[in-house]
Design a protein around this motif. Structure first.
Motif, PDB file in Angstrom:
ATOM      1  N   GLY A  54       3.252   3.831 -14.495  1.00 19.28           N
ATOM      2  CA  GLY A  54       2.955   4.941 -13.590  1.00 19.28           C
ATOM      3  C   GLY A  54       3.376   4.629 -12.168  1.00 19.28           C
ATOM      4  N   PHE A  55       3.713   5.664 -11.423  1.00 19.39           N
ATOM      5  CA  PHE A  55       4.218   5.495 -10.071  1.00 19.39           C
ATOM      6  C   PHE A  55       3.095   5.061  -9.124  1.00 19.39           C
ATOM      7  N   VAL A  56       3.411   4.114  -8.244  1.00 27.08           N
ATOM      8  CA  VAL A  56       2.464   3.598  -7.255  1.00 27.08           C
ATOM      9  C   VAL A  56       2.886   4.146  -5.897  1.00 27.08           C
ATOM     10  N   ASP A  57       2.103   5.067  -5.366  1.00 23.02           N
ATOM     11  CA  ASP A  57       2.428   5.742  -4.108  1.00 23.02           C
ATOM     12  C   ASP A  57       1.716   5.025  -2.969  1.00 23.02           C
ATOM     13  N   LEU A  58       2.483   4.334  -2.132  1.00 21.55           N
ATOM     14  CA  LEU A  58       1.913   3.582  -1.016  1.00 21.55           C
ATOM     15  C   LEU A  58       1.485   4.471   0.146  1.00 21.55           C
ATOM     16  N   HIS A  59       1.885   5.725   0.130  1.00 21.63           N
ATOM     17  CA  HIS A  59       1.745   6.545   1.332  1.00 21.63           C
ATOM     18  C   HIS A  59       1.261   7.947   0.954  1.00 21.63           C
ATOM     19  N   SER A  60      -0.020   8.047   0.670  1.00 20.91           N
ATOM     20  CA  SER A  60      -0.606   9.336   0.306  1.00 20.91           C
ATOM     21  C   SER A  60      -1.845   9.588   1.154  1.00 20.91           C
ATOM     22  N   HIS A  61      -1.840  10.712   1.871  1.00 21.26           N
ATOM     23  CA  HIS A  61      -3.009  11.105   2.661  1.00 21.26           C
ATOM     24  C   HIS A  61      -3.897  12.087   1.889  1.00 21.26           C
ATOM     25  N   VAL A  62      -3.753  12.093   0.580  1.00 19.18           N
ATOM     26  CA  VAL A  62      -4.552  12.960  -0.281  1.00 19.18           C
ATOM     27  C   VAL A  62      -5.844  12.236  -0.648  1.00 19.18           C
ATOM     28  N   HIS A  63      -6.976  12.816  -0.264  1.00 23.34           N
ATOM     29  CA  HIS A  63      -8.275  12.224  -0.576  1.00 23.34           C
ATOM     30  C   HIS A  63      -9.162  13.268  -1.245  1.00 23.34           C
ATOM     31  N   ALA A  79      -2.603   6.151  -5.913  1.00 26.38           N
ATOM     32  CA  ALA A  79      -2.282   6.833  -4.655  1.00 26.38           C
ATOM     33  C   ALA A  79      -3.053   6.153  -3.528  1.00 26.38           C
ATOM     34  N   LEU A  80      -2.317   5.520  -2.609  1.00 25.67           N
ATOM     35  CA  LEU A  80      -2.919   4.696  -1.560  1.00 25.67           C
ATOM     36  C   LEU A  80      -2.582   5.253  -0.184  1.00 25.67           C
ATOM     37  N   ASP A  81      -3.566   5.280   0.716  1.00 29.33           N
ATOM     38  CA  ASP A  81      -3.329   5.699   2.095  1.00 29.33           C
ATOM     39  C   ASP A  81      -3.175   4.447   2.942  1.00 29.33           C
ATOM     40  N   LEU A  82      -1.930   4.031   3.158  1.00 29.12           N
ATOM     41  CA  LEU A  82      -1.671   2.771   3.842  1.00 29.12           C
ATOM     42  C   LEU A  82      -1.034   2.945   5.213  1.00 29.12           C
ATOM     43  N   GLU A  83      -0.337   4.032   5.469  1.00 28.35           N
ATOM     44  CA  GLU A  83       0.271   4.238   6.786  1.00 28.35           C
ATOM     45  C   GLU A  83      -0.797   4.531   7.834  1.00 28.35           C
ATOM     46  N   ALA A  84      -1.728   5.428   7.547  1.00 25.37           N
ATOM     47  CA  ALA A  84      -2.779   5.787   8.488  1.00 25.37           C
ATOM     48  C   ALA A  84      -4.063   5.007   8.219  1.00 25.37           C
ATOM     49  N   GLY A  85      -4.408   4.873   6.930  1.00 22.90           N
ATOM     50  CA  GLY A  85      -5.661   4.233   6.571  1.00 22.90           C
ATOM     51  C   GLY A  85      -6.855   5.094   6.936  1.00 22.90           C
ATOM     52  N   LEU A  86      -8.021   4.634   6.548  1.00 26.79           N
ATOM     53  CA  LEU A  86      -9.277   5.282   6.912  1.00 26.79           C
ATOM     54  C   LEU A  86     -10.246   4.223   7.416  1.00 26.79           C
ATOM     55  N   LEU A 165      -6.445  -2.846   2.527  1.00 26.43           N
ATOM     56  CA  LEU A 165      -5.195  -3.321   1.914  1.00 26.43           C
ATOM     57  C   LEU A 165      -4.104  -3.597   2.942  1.00 26.43           C
ATOM     58  N   GLY A 166      -4.464  -4.151   4.082  1.00 27.77           N
ATOM     59  CA  GLY A 166      -3.518  -4.368   5.159  1.00 27.77           C
ATOM     60  C   GLY A 166      -3.874  -3.493   6.338  1.00 27.77           C
ATOM     61  N   ILE A 167      -2.912  -3.321   7.254  1.00 31.46           N
ATOM     62  CA  ILE A 167      -3.153  -2.577   8.491  1.00 31.46           C
ATOM     63  C   ILE A 167      -2.159  -1.428   8.595  1.00 31.46           C
ATOM     64  N   GLY A 168      -2.675  -0.207   8.713  1.00 33.12           N
ATOM     65  CA  GLY A 168      -1.841   0.968   8.906  1.00 33.12           C
ATOM     66  C   GLY A 168      -1.668   1.253  10.381  1.00 33.12           C
ATOM     67  N   VAL A 169      -0.417   1.394  10.845  1.00 30.75           N
ATOM     68  CA  VAL A 169      -0.124   1.483  12.274  1.00 30.75           C
ATOM     69  C   VAL A 169       0.638   2.777  12.576  1.00 30.75           C
ATOM     70  N   LEU A 170      -0.009   3.714  13.253  1.00 27.74           N
ATOM     71  CA  LEU A 170       0.626   4.980  13.628  1.00 27.74           C
ATOM     72  C   LEU A 170       1.255   4.869  15.016  1.00 27.74           C
ATOM     73  N   ALA A 192      -3.922 -13.202   8.442  1.00 30.45           N
ATOM     74  CA  ALA A 192      -4.786 -12.726   7.360  1.00 30.45           C
ATOM     75  C   ALA A 192      -4.069 -12.666   6.024  1.00 30.45           C
ATOM     76  N   GLY A 193      -2.752 -12.782   6.035  1.00 29.76           N
ATOM     77  CA  GLY A 193      -1.983 -12.705   4.798  1.00 29.76           C
ATOM     78  C   GLY A 193      -1.937 -11.317   4.202  1.00 29.76           C
ATOM     79  N   VAL A 194      -1.831 -10.296   5.086  1.00 28.76           N
ATOM     80  CA  VAL A 194      -1.799  -8.907   4.617  1.00 28.76           C
ATOM     81  C   VAL A 194      -0.582  -8.201   5.207  1.00 28.76           C
ATOM     82  N   PRO A 195      -0.092  -7.126   4.577  1.00 26.32           N
ATOM     83  CA  PRO A 195       1.027  -6.371   5.144  1.00 26.32           C
ATOM     84  C   PRO A 195       0.566  -5.417   6.249  1.00 26.32           C
ATOM     85  N   THR A 196       1.525  -4.977   7.060  1.00 26.04           N
ATOM     86  CA  THR A 196       1.332  -3.813   7.919  1.00 26.04           C
ATOM     87  C   THR A 196       2.196  -2.680   7.372  1.00 26.04           C
ATOM     88  N   TYR A 197       1.799  -1.440   7.667  1.00 25.77           N
ATOM     89  CA  TYR A 197       2.516  -0.245   7.216  1.00 25.77           C
ATOM     90  C   TYR A 197       2.658   0.644   8.453  1.00 25.77           C
TER      91      TYR A 197
END
Length: 489
Positions: A54-63, A79-86, A165-170, A192-197
């Motif tokens: 199944g497709f892994v969507d790194l950038h979904s603002h659907v909650h 479906a992950l919200d990684l660009e903005a985060g919450l 799951l990392g840091i979302g940076v707008l 921290a060993g985490v990605p930024t988006y």
């Protein structure tokens, strides 16, 4: 419950396998892949169909259940919200679990919310619509004092400790903020060993007065700190300058920088009308006009700069479309294809919330009630990409398509969330997240005028072994989604 998928074309980007086989799965995971399997299981004939992770969507603002159902019909299982985060992530995870989700879900630590709390006193509530309303508020967009910087970096670190799951940076929404602050975020991520988006700030070609070119900034930060840094929707932030941006990213990757990139197959983006890059002056710098902006809830195409300023002042959080490329123009359409075809570019939707005229942002009805507004990428990103890149252009094989849509996005999360290692491939022991699609029929049907029409061609979708879509029909009772979280620190 055990299911035996019989006789499909199995595509596993984890091993490179592409051939006819059976797949045995249960809620515990994939039990076996091979020829002529036998088991006490419900058999499903999938001959003539393509079976893949199944497709892994790194950038979904659907909650919402409603939005995730549209994504399920598009082949998405995570479906992950990684660009903005919450923020706070504990609340975001708790509310999603309480409501139930058809798909797996997860969140990054929100750079924007942390800055808004410290710089503007805006208390975050883990709500995407509240977040959209804040985007146009200039109070959080300024540079920070050293004390303020330390305060919001500490908030981000706390969120990482809580499983973000990392840091979302707008960054594109605070484009004049000091570049040293972005570098500080990269250092935090590396430690921290985490990605930024990152939604990068403007390009120098668009705004020569920008403190630093957006794409050059992410490359430099990744090179200096060693952090894994993900460049969000390179198609929309690069526009007509995609050649230069992709060359910059390619050079950085050759030199060893951990920079990844994503794209979606549409020529219009979606955001809040108060976003910094929709200021009339910035539109002119991009070669765009107020008429490039369409207000989602009303369908209004903004007539002039005066009206745009009024909308930004009166309702800065109003969702809108921004047309940055003309998909009917062959040359500009080729720029979209170029972003998708870039080596190792990940497909990600930037899916947006669904709103109805009566103010609702959720519906448990299926099909969705009429009148819902969103961006068509919410419903159609993956099916449209497959139609364009596999069926029509023949640029990708099915193996490459699943690598871009499933395997590569999952691998981006391996270090921060070891549970992601079970996603994006079909080996025995992998998560039972699968999509079964008709290779001749897969296509998007959502349009800008009718954006909530589900994609066609997804015949079956399993999330944690549970059929969310069966024989092309969505199961309204299926809410098997589980949280994907970073390891507590």
């Amino acid at each position: 419950m055990r299911t035996l998928l019989r006789g499909g074309r199995v595509v596993d980007p984890g091993t490179g396998f592409d051939g006819v086989a059976d797949v045995l799965l249960s809620e515990a995971g994939i039990e076996a892949v091979g020829a002529n399997l036998t088991a006490d299981a419900t058999e499903v004939d999938v001959s003539g169909l393509v079976v893949g992770p199944g497709f892994v969507d790194l950038h979904s603002h659907v909650h919402s259940v409603a939005g995730q159902r549209l994504q399920a019909m598009d082949g998405v299982t995570t479906a992950l919200d990684l660009e903005a985060g919450l923020m706070p992530v504990e609340r975001a995870y708790a509310e999603a679990a309480a409501a139930g989700r058809p798909l797996h879900y997860g969140f990054s630590a929100s750079w924007g919310a942390a800055r808004a709390q410290v710089l503007a006193g805006i208390e975050p509530d883990a709500n995407i619509d509240s977040g959209l309303a804040v985007l146009g508020n200039p109070a959080w967009q300024r540079s920070s004092s050293s004390k303020e910087l330390a305060a919001w970096l500490s908030l981000l670190d706390t969120e990482l400790g809580a499983g973000a799951l990392g840091i979302g940076v707008l960054m594109g929404y605070a484009p004049q903020s000091a570049p040293a602050e972005f570098l500080a975020v990269a250092h935090l991520a590396a430690m921290a060993g985490v990605p930024t988006y990152t939604h990068v700030r403007e390009l120098v070609e668009v705004d020569p007065a920008i403190p630093v070119d957006g794409s050059a900034e992410i490359v430099a930060a990744a090179g200096e700190t060693g952090a894994a840094m993900h460049h969000c929707h390179v198609n929309s932030t690069s526009g007509h300058h995609i050649d230069r941006v992709l060359a910059t990213l390619a050079d950085a990757r050759r030199e060893g920088s951990r920079v990844t990139v994503e794209a979606y197959p549409y020529g219009a983006g979606s955001t809040a009308v108060g976003a910094a890059f929709i200021e009339p002056e910035r539109l002119r710098l991009k070669g765009l006009r107020p008429s490039s902006v369409i207000i989602l809830d009303t369908g209004e195409r903004v007539r002039d700069e005066g009206r745009l300023r009024q909308l930004r002042r009166d309702d800065p959080g109003a969702p809108c479309l921004l047309e940055f490329l003309d998909e009917e123009n062959p040359r500009e359409r080729a720029l979209l294809h170029q972003a998708l075809a870039f080596p190792d570019a990940i497909v990600a939707s930037d899916a947006m919330p669904v709103h109805w005229p009566d103010g609702r942002t959720e519906s448990t009805e299926w099909p969705l009630p009429p009148g819902g507004t969103t961006h068509p990428r919410t419903a159609g990103t993956f099916a449209k990409t497959l139609r364009l890149m596999v069926r029509e252009a023949g640029v990708w094989s099915w193996l490459e398509a699943f690598r871009r849509c499933s395997y590569l996005p999952a691998r981006l999360l391996d270090e921060v969330a070891p549970a992601a290692r079970g996603k994006g491939h079909l080996g025995a022991g992998a998560d039972a997240d699968l999509v079964v699609l008709d290779p001749a029929a897969i296509t998007d049907t959502a349009t800008y005028a009718d954006p909530t029409r589900p994609s066609a061609g997804v015949r079956h979708l399993f999330v944690a072994g549970v059929p969310v879509v069966a024989d092309g029909n969505l199961d309204e009772k299926a809410l098997p989604g589980k949280p994907l979280r970073g390891e507590p620190r």
